[in-house]
Motif scaffolding. Sequence first.
Motif, mmCIF file in Angstrom:
data_model
loop_
_atom_site.group_PDB
_atom_site.id
_atom_site.type_symbol
_atom_site.label_atom_id
_atom_site.label_comp_id
_atom_site.label_asym_id
_atom_site.label_seq_id
_atom_site.Cartn_x
_atom_site.Cartn_y
_atom_site.Cartn_z
ATOM 1 N N PHE A 1 -87.529 14.098 -63.494
ATOM 2 C CA PHE A 1 -86.802 13.418 -62.430
ATOM 3 C C PHE A 1 -86.259 14.461 -61.463
ATOM 4 C CE2 PHE A 1 -86.803 10.596 -66.035
ATOM 5 C CZ PHE A 1 -87.020 9.345 -65.478
ATOM 6 N N ILE A 2 -86.406 14.180 -60.156
ATOM 7 C CA ILE A 2 -85.989 15.114 -59.106
ATOM 8 C C ILE A 2 -85.123 14.359 -58.107
ATOM 9 C CG2 ILE A 2 -86.754 16.549 -57.180
ATOM 10 C CD1 ILE A 2 -89.144 17.352 -58.699
ATOM 11 N N LEU A 3 -84.003 14.978 -57.725
ATOM 12 C CA LEU A 3 -83.086 14.426 -56.724
ATOM 13 C C LEU A 3 -83.161 15.285 -55.468
ATOM 14 C CD1 LEU A 3 -80.792 12.404 -56.027
ATOM 15 C CD2 LEU A 3 -79.183 14.084 -56.958
ATOM 16 N N ASP A 4 -83.350 14.633 -54.302
ATOM 17 C CA ASP A 4 -83.432 15.391 -53.056
ATOM 18 C C ASP A 4 -82.077 15.364 -52.342
ATOM 19 O OD1 ASP A 4 -83.247 12.857 -52.018
ATOM 20 O OD2 ASP A 4 -84.961 13.039 -50.673
ATOM 21 N N TYR A 5 -82.043 15.929 -51.131
ATOM 22 C CA TYR A 5 -80.782 16.083 -50.404
ATOM 23 C C TYR A 5 -80.350 14.823 -49.671
ATOM 24 C CZ TYR A 5 -80.494 21.102 -51.229
ATOM 25 O OH TYR A 5 -80.369 22.338 -51.819
ATOM 26 N N THR A 6 -81.170 13.796 -49.641
ATOM 27 C CA THR A 6 -80.766 12.529 -49.042
ATOM 28 C C THR A 6 -80.347 11.496 -50.077
ATOM 29 O OG1 THR A 6 -83.073 11.770 -49.017
ATOM 30 C CG2 THR A 6 -82.254 12.907 -47.045
ATOM 31 N N GLY A 7 -80.307 11.881 -51.347
ATOM 32 C CA GLY A 7 -79.886 10.960 -52.392
ATOM 33 C C GLY A 7 -80.998 10.110 -52.960
ATOM 34 N N THR A 8 -82.255 10.474 -52.736
ATOM 35 C CA THR A 8 -83.385 9.732 -53.303
ATOM 36 C C THR A 8 -83.809 10.382 -54.613
ATOM 37 O OG1 THR A 8 -84.128 9.181 -51.070
ATOM 38 C CG2 THR A 8 -85.689 8.852 -52.874
ATOM 39 N N LEU A 9 -83.891 9.587 -55.655
ATOM 40 C CA LEU A 9 -84.271 10.064 -56.978
ATOM 41 C C LEU A 9 -85.731 9.709 -57.228
ATOM 42 C CD1 LEU A 9 -83.244 11.468 -59.538
ATOM 43 C CD2 LEU A 9 -82.634 9.223 -60.441
ATOM 44 N N PHE A 10 -86.547 10.731 -57.506
ATOM 45 C CA PHE A 10 -87.980 10.553 -57.704
ATOM 46 C C PHE A 10 -88.319 10.655 -59.188
ATOM 47 C CE2 PHE A 10 -87.540 11.945 -53.352
ATOM 48 C CZ PHE A 10 -88.424 11.137 -52.669
ATOM 49 N N PHE A 11 -89.325 9.887 -59.549
ATOM 50 C CA PHE A 11 -89.780 9.775 -60.929
ATOM 51 C C PHE A 11 -91.180 10.379 -60.988
ATOM 52 C CE2 PHE A 11 -91.008 6.463 -64.387
ATOM 53 C CZ PHE A 11 -90.967 7.453 -65.337
ATOM 54 N N LEU A 12 -91.300 11.623 -61.488
ATOM 55 C CA LEU A 12 -92.584 12.310 -61.588
ATOM 56 C C LEU A 12 -93.182 12.042 -62.960
ATOM 57 C CD1 LEU A 12 -91.317 13.718 -59.102
ATOM 58 C CD2 LEU A 12 -92.406 15.819 -59.859
ATOM 59 N N LYS A 13 -94.346 11.407 -62.978
ATOM 60 C CA LYS A 13 -94.942 10.939 -64.217
ATOM 61 C C LYS A 13 -96.025 11.890 -64.705
ATOM 62 C CE LYS A 13 -94.279 5.992 -63.307
ATOM 63 N NZ LYS A 13 -94.956 4.665 -63.224
ATOM 64 N N ASN A 14 -96.133 12.005 -66.010
ATOM 65 C CA ASN A 14 -97.284 12.643 -66.642
ATOM 66 C C ASN A 14 -98.353 11.578 -66.860
ATOM 67 O OD1 ASN A 14 -95.574 14.843 -66.762
ATOM 68 N ND2 ASN A 14 -95.057 14.511 -68.912
ATOM 69 N N ALA A 15 -99.606 11.923 -66.609
ATOM 70 C CA ALA A 15 -100.659 10.916 -66.690
ATOM 71 C C ALA A 15 -101.979 11.584 -67.018
ATOM 72 C CB ALA A 15 -100.769 10.133 -65.376
ATOM 73 N N LEU A 16 -102.943 10.753 -67.399
ATOM 74 C CA LEU A 16 -104.315 11.202 -67.627
ATOM 75 C C LEU A 16 -105.068 11.158 -66.297
ATOM 76 C CD1 LEU A 16 -105.146 9.344 -70.966
ATOM 77 C CD2 LEU A 16 -104.829 11.792 -70.666
ATOM 78 N N VAL A 17 -105.631 12.282 -65.897
ATOM 79 C CA VAL A 17 -106.354 12.371 -64.636
ATOM 80 C C VAL A 17 -107.739 12.939 -64.913
ATOM 81 C CG1 VAL A 17 -104.267 12.635 -63.261
ATOM 82 C CG2 VAL A 17 -105.412 14.660 -64.157
ATOM 83 N N SER A 18 -108.608 12.748 -63.945
ATOM 84 C CA SER A 18 -109.974 13.257 -64.044
ATOM 85 C C SER A 18 -110.054 14.598 -63.339
ATOM 86 C CB SER A 18 -110.950 12.264 -63.416
ATOM 87 O OG SER A 18 -112.271 12.774 -63.444
ATOM 88 N N SER A 19 -110.607 15.599 -64.013
ATOM 89 C CA SER A 19 -110.740 16.935 -63.453
ATOM 90 C C SER A 19 -111.964 17.011 -62.547
ATOM 91 C CB SER A 19 -110.852 17.972 -64.573
ATOM 92 O OG SER A 19 -112.019 17.753 -65.339
ATOM 93 N N THR A 20 -112.164 18.177 -61.943
ATOM 94 C CA THR A 20 -113.315 18.369 -61.046
ATOM 95 C C THR A 20 -114.642 18.309 -61.795
ATOM 96 O OG1 THR A 20 -113.060 20.756 -61.339
ATOM 97 C CG2 THR A 20 -111.960 19.752 -59.437
ATOM 98 N N LEU A 21 -114.615 18.614 -63.088
ATOM 99 C CA LEU A 21 -115.829 18.577 -63.894
ATOM 100 C C LEU A 21 -116.080 17.207 -64.513
ATOM 101 C CD1 LEU A 21 -115.506 22.019 -65.723
ATOM 102 C CD2 LEU A 21 -116.793 21.486 -63.640
ATOM 103 N N GLY A 22 -115.234 16.226 -64.187
ATOM 104 C CA GLY A 22 -115.407 14.895 -64.722
ATOM 105 C C GLY A 22 -114.746 14.667 -66.057
#
Length: 622
Positions: free
Chosen positions: A212-233
């Motif tokens: 979780f990241i808080l910016d200078y305008t008071g917005t709280l962001f939710f950064l998720k871990n996820a399964l993604v596809s790499s360049t090699l598939g």
Amino acid sequence: MGEGPRRLRGPRGPPSPGGGHGVGKAAGTGARELTTGGSGGPEDEGRSRDGAVKMVRRSRRRRLQKFTGLCRQEEGLRVKRSCPSCGPEPGGEEKKGRGNPISVQLFPPELVEHIISFLPVRDVVALGQTCHYFHEVCDAEGVWRRICRRLSPRLREQGSGVRPWKRAAILNYTKGLYFQAFGGRRRCLSKSVAPLLAHGYRRFLPTKDHVFILDYTGTLFFLKNALVSSTLGQIQWKRACRYVVLCRGAKDFASDPRCDTVYRKYLYVLATREQPAVVGTTGSRACDCVEVYLQSSGQRVFKMTFHHSMSFKQIVLVGQENQRALLLLTEEGKIYSLVVNETQLDQPRSYTVQLALRKVSRCLPHLRVTRMASNQSSTLYITAFDPLDQQMPLALSLPAKILFCALGYNHLGLVDEFGRIFMQGNNRYGQLGTGDKMDRGEPTQVHYLQRPISLWCGLNHSLVLSQGSDFSKELLGCGCGAGGRLPGWPKGSASFVKLHVKVPLCACSLCSTRECLYMLSSHDIEHHPTYRDLPASRVVGTPEPGLGAGAPQDPGGAARACEEYLSQIHSCPTLQDRMEKMKEIVGWMPLMAAQKDFFWEALDMLQRAAGGVGPGPSTPES
């Protein structure tokens, strides 16, 4: 004999298929000569092409002179490269045929600012250091307003401060969250996804599954871990690769204070919300509230709202799950607390909690708290320092004002206004960085570290983010090195040593979990720790900051310390152990960062060269 007119002949070519001697080719060549009107063949053709190009350039130059009106048509157009305020260009009078130089000051300021705004931020800063004129132009708010809108098109307001647009542009240019995993094959620094809506990064907190990241305008962001596809598939698990907006209007947030992120199930957010008007009143009112979210999904499960007359600025947690205490710090420096049961938060019901004044604020009403830190069972308060107040209690005997602190599982670290680091608590694994493994009941100064950027205390190790004389950042650590938590030092160290981590240039804070090391990058031009110079009368046996390996004021104590170092090296059974001990001693000695790096690299080279040396008898020279 007289010589008659000679007939021009072309070059003799190979025999033609008809049995001739290349007459057709010579005739063709003569035809080309007649067409171009010259007698040089390909050379005349190239010369005529150059003439045509010059005519086109001359025509373009005349049109440019006509539209701009910067100089007469008979003069060449040349912009002066040097600064107008630094005098004429060297050798300008001797250069003839180029026309009169044109000063940059003749261009409209708006045009110059518009051109400079397309440069990268790094180049704008470098251009502003060339001369006085470009320093004023590159420092103008108009330039930074255009740069800020280019970096963050969705930013509506420029923020606050003396230089709002420059501050906003640099915040968005330097923002970034970097992490390095302790396990796996790839042990390099990676960067998380950067939310486009974020206005700089102010705080971050890793939880069990996400960040979780808080910016200078008071917005709280939710950064998720996820399964993604790499360049090699291939499908791979990636950290902080997707983001969503959790909430807006946030002031602060906290979770379980234990170092292990497994216990961080809920996220407590201190925010400001508009409450609808009640009967008998006009308009809505802004009230502070605490909202509780599930860290796994971001779902809000609980909310408590306070009276509009109470305004808070910080929240910390302490205690167990079934008896969780929320400590809230007001703008006036008072501390309130309330108790919730986390095991019942997922049950859909409403109940009233009682907000009470904390004992430290109730018994000492004159005491103003500026900052709080907590772990599972303890709380650390930083109070406003008033030397004229003789009744102010000092639970910790400290000689100066404390700027920031860090609280671990069973040890703590403090940084005062002179940039000195004091450690206290359990030292079983050398997490205090004092060079030994003796517990400290009082704050003990770590003499060889000065003016840190950030300090972090964990379960049984400590980390310090420092800056060198060349503005490069480095990460130092001490304590237990199991699990890769001290990269490059698997056996740990009782002194702060340089870790094998590439630190970002604008790193400002850090945090470590069981699996990963996180570093937050953000540069605020108006908020940075300003340390004072230590008075000479208060220096006792320690070198001044920045003096490096100068002569200590206590030569007897230094000699005894060196004798102790030699005895420790002599007690090591193998050459490899002596090398490791020498590295620790180098980290403990009051040397400059470049000198420490030199000794560490030299010891690493010797250690690699003597990798096959086994245990052997100790020599008298050691």
